[in-house]
Design a protein around this motif. Structure first.
Motif, PDB file in Angstrom:
ATOM      1  N   LYS A   1       1.044  -1.030  -0.059  1.00 20.20           N
ATOM      2  CA  LYS A   1      -0.073   0.091   0.113  1.00 20.20           C
ATOM      3  C   LYS A   1       0.787   1.214  -0.082  1.00 20.20           C
ATOM      4  O   LYS A   1       0.460   2.336  -0.553  1.00 20.20           O
TER       5      LYS A   1
ATOM      6  N   LEU B   1       1.825   1.917  -3.540  1.00 19.11           N
ATOM      7  CA  LEU B   1       0.606   2.262  -4.267  1.00 19.11           C
ATOM      8  C   LEU B   1       0.353   3.953  -3.801  1.00 19.11           C
ATOM      9  O   LEU B   1       0.030   4.843  -4.805  1.00 19.11           O
ATOM     10  N   ARG B   2       0.642   4.358  -2.691  1.00 23.29           N
ATOM     11  CA  ARG B   2       0.565   5.772  -2.157  1.00 23.29           C
ATOM     12  C   ARG B   2       1.625   6.461  -3.027  1.00 23.29           C
ATOM     13  O   ARG B   2       1.383   7.516  -3.523  1.00 23.29           O
TER      14      ARG B   2
ATOM     15  N   CYS C   1       0.668   7.118  -6.535  1.00 27.32           N
ATOM     16  CA  CYS C   1      -0.527   8.208  -6.432  1.00 27.32           C
ATOM     17  C   CYS C   1       0.375   9.409  -6.439  1.00 27.32           C
ATOM     18  O   CYS C   1      -0.023  10.530  -7.298  1.00 27.32           O
TER      19      CYS C   1
ATOM     20  N   THR D   1      -5.579   4.416   5.532  1.00 33.47           N
ATOM     21  CA  THR D   1      -5.524   3.109   5.466  1.00 33.47           C
ATOM     22  C   THR D   1      -4.249   2.590   5.963  1.00 33.47           C
ATOM     23  O   THR D   1      -3.933   1.585   6.842  1.00 33.47           O
ATOM     24  N   ILE D   2      -2.968   3.189   5.431  1.00 36.39           N
ATOM     25  CA  ILE D   2      -1.716   2.681   5.654  1.00 36.39           C
ATOM     26  C   ILE D   2      -1.552   2.915   7.121  1.00 36.39           C
ATOM     27  O   ILE D   2      -1.032   2.028   8.094  1.00 36.39           O
TER      28      ILE D   2
ATOM     29  N   PRO E   1      -3.317  11.116  -2.352  1.00 36.64           N
ATOM     30  CA  PRO E   1      -3.165   9.697  -1.628  1.00 36.64           C
ATOM     31  C   PRO E   1      -3.644   9.742  -0.273  1.00 36.64           C
ATOM     32  O   PRO E   1      -3.534   8.851   0.423  1.00 36.64           O
TER      33      PRO E   1
ATOM     34  N   ARG F   1      -6.617   9.042   0.962  1.00 39.10           N
ATOM     35  CA  ARG F   1      -7.614   8.003   1.758  1.00 39.10           C
ATOM     36  C   ARG F   1      -6.692   6.743   1.742  1.00 39.10           C
ATOM     37  O   ARG F   1      -6.520   6.070   2.787  1.00 39.10           O
ATOM     38  N   ILE F   2      -5.779   6.402   0.853  1.00 42.66           N
ATOM     39  CA  ILE F   2      -4.779   5.306   1.194  1.00 42.66           C
ATOM     40  C   ILE F   2      -3.731   5.474   2.275  1.00 42.66           C
ATOM     41  O   ILE F   2      -3.410   4.399   3.042  1.00 42.66           O
ATOM     42  N   THR F   3      -3.213   6.817   2.568  1.00 48.71           N
ATOM     43  CA  THR F   3      -2.570   6.980   3.662  1.00 48.71           C
ATOM     44  C   THR F   3      -3.201   6.792   5.072  1.00 48.71           C
ATOM     45  O   THR F   3      -2.546   6.312   5.939  1.00 48.71           O
TER      46      THR F   3
END
Length: 238
Positions: A23, A26-27, A30, A43-44, A37, A39-41
């Motif tokens: 992830k 992925l960040r 992005c 999540t991480i 990023p 949202r993914i941050t």
């Protein structure tokens, strides 16, 4: 035997660390593409918090197991080394997340290398990602991994067939050896029986020969006595 709960938690924690590494990649992708990023941050960071809790759970459980002698000291040391490796990986993930650590592509390569340690001086968890996979998307990576798994499965099936044939050959050879052993046993019995008959015949021949010799001796004695008598009587008649 039921699986060890500690080892099950460790496996889950290790896979969680791999998921965080992916992830983070992925960040960074992005960011390179100019995407947000956020949202993914979030999540991480949630997964990193969960990773910290899992590591603490493993550490507390190990301490109880060692203090109550549920495991040996040697096993306790081995598990402590596993926890230390997880802590190292957690720190490296934190550094990558804050952009103060190594290139996220290097972290991503750990997913391909199985989390090997001791390879890079700065980051002992990762290996340099091969050139042929560096520009692949996650979906392409997954498809490539699935093809590799399919090829490995096909190879394992072929190996299984070969082993099956060798196993059958082993059974056939074993059966053939059993038959040969039976034939050898029959020959041994036949030889033993023949040898016994030969010994009996030999004893009988010796006995007959002995009797024949004794009979011949008596005949000679009788003839000798007759000759003596004839010689003794013959002058008297003359």
């Amino acid at each position: 035997m039921a699986p060890d709960p500690w080892l099950s938690i460790y496996d889950d924690t290790y896979h969680l660390a791999q998921e965080i590494a992916e992830k983070i990649h992925l960040r960074e992708r992005c960011l390179r593409n100019g995407e947000n990023p956020a949202r993914i941050t979030v999540t991480i960071r949630s997964l990193v918090k969960k990773l910290n809790e899992r590591i603490a759970q493993l550490r507390d459980s190990l301490l109880r197991s060692v203090s109550t002698r549920q495991i040996t000291q040697l096993e306790g040391d081995r598990r402590q080394n596993l926890i230390d490796e997880l802590l190292t990986k957690e720190r490296q993930l934190q550094m990558s997340l804050s952009n103060d650590g190594p290139d996220p592509d290097v972290v991503r390569s750990s997913l391909l290398s199985g989390g090997a340690s001791g390879i890079s001086k700065y980051n002992p968890w990762v290996l340099e990602e091969p050139e042929e996979t560096r520009n692949l998307s996650n979906r392409e990576l997954k498809q490539q991994q699935q093809r590799m798994i399919s090829e490995q499965d096909a190879g394992l099936d072929a190996l299984s067939n070969i082993l099956g044939r060798q196993k059958q050959m082993g059974y056939d050879i074993g059966n053939e050896l059993d038959e040969q052993n039976e034939i050898i046993d029959d020959l041994a019995n036949l030889v033993e029986s023949t040898d016994s008959r030969v010994r009996n015949q030999t004893r009988q021949v010796k006995l007959v020969d002995k009797k024949s010799g004794a009979c011949a001796l008596w005949v000679l004695i009788v003839l000798l006595l007759i000759a003596i008598v004839v010689v003794a009587v013959w002058p008297t008649k003359a």
